[in-house]
Enzyme design. Structure first.
Site, PDB file in Angstrom:
ATOM      1  N   HIS A 126     -26.180  35.475   2.033  1.00 26.17           N
ATOM      2  CA  HIS A 126     -26.602  35.375   3.426  1.00 26.17           C
ATOM      3  C   HIS A 126     -25.388  35.395   4.352  1.00 26.17           C
ATOM      4  CE1 HIS A 126     -30.807  33.495   2.492  1.00 26.17           C
ATOM      5  NE2 HIS A 126     -30.578  34.627   1.832  1.00 26.17           N
TER       6      HIS A 126
ATOM      7  N   GLU B   2     -24.462  33.388   6.700  1.00 28.75           N
ATOM      8  CA  GLU B   2     -23.797  32.089   6.811  1.00 28.75           C
ATOM      9  C   GLU B   2     -22.897  31.841   5.602  1.00 28.75           C
ATOM     10  OE1 GLU B   2     -28.112  31.524   8.355  1.00 28.75           O
ATOM     11  OE2 GLU B   2     -27.074  32.718   6.840  1.00 28.75           O
TER      12      GLU B   2
ATOM     13  N   CYS C 298     -31.738  29.389   6.464  1.00 29.27           N
ATOM     14  CA  CYS C 298     -32.663  28.936   5.424  1.00 29.27           C
ATOM     15  C   CYS C 298     -32.164  27.585   4.892  1.00 29.27           C
ATOM     16  CB  CYS C 298     -32.739  29.970   4.302  1.00 29.27           C
ATOM     17  SG  CYS C 298     -31.242  30.056   3.277  1.00 29.27           S
TER      18      CYS C 298
ATOM     19  N   CYS D 111     -28.733  27.776   3.082  1.00 26.23           N
ATOM     20  CA  CYS D 111     -27.601  27.935   4.002  1.00 26.23           C
ATOM     21  C   CYS D 111     -27.396  26.666   4.827  1.00 26.23           C
ATOM     22  CB  CYS D 111     -27.807  29.150   4.904  1.00 26.23           C
ATOM     23  SG  CYS D 111     -27.608  30.715   4.014  1.00 26.23           S
TER      24      CYS D 111
END
Length: 147
Positions: free
Chosen positions: A67, A69, A92, A95
């Site tokens: 992801h 992040e 999410c 993260c």
């Protein structure tokens, strides 16, 4: 009123997200401290792993994808205590855990669309609860003034 820095960092997160090869979801993240950029990241496969958009089925793609992040945190290679993160999509729970663990203290995210909330609302709530418990401040940025 939103500051010029907030607008710039969000626009940068959008730009960085556009570098993702994922044809369906492009997510960007910018980590800052005192209005200086510390790191950026976008969603995609790890370095060296073939990332042709049509090579993997959706579920396999999800398993391989880092992801935005995560990439921003990994690329920073430094202490992120007290930093801010600007993201194009709300983090999410996985993260969110990484953001909390690194000491990032503020998350800036655009207000989410009804479509996004209908698909990810439960996970957003889990992440929000985690941020609240850990003392990470979340600021929702109004969509109409970010463009």
């Amino acid at each position: 009123m939103i500051s010029k820095w907030a607008k710039r960092f969000f626009q940068m997160a959008e730009l960085v997200g556009s570098w993702s090869k994922d044809p369906s979801t492009q997510v960007g993240a910018v980590i800052t401290k005192h209005n200086r950029i510390v790191s950026v990241g976008f969603n995609g496969y790890p370095h060296g792993v073939s990332d042709s958009a049509d090579t993997d089925e959706r579920e396999i793609k999800y398993l391989k994808t880092l992801h935005a992040e995560e990439n921003a945190i990994l690329f920073a290679k430094r202490d992120l205590e007290g930093c801010d993160i600007w993201v194009t999509h709300f983090p999410c729970p996985n993260c969110a855990a990484k953001i909390i663990q690194t000491g990032i203290s503020k998350v800036y995210c655009p207000e989410q669309t009804e479509d996004f909330l209908s698909r990810w609302g439960e996970k957003i709530q889990v992440s929000q609860d985690m941020f609240s418990q850990a003392g990470v401040e979340v600021t929702w940025l109004p969509l109409d003034i970010l463009k």
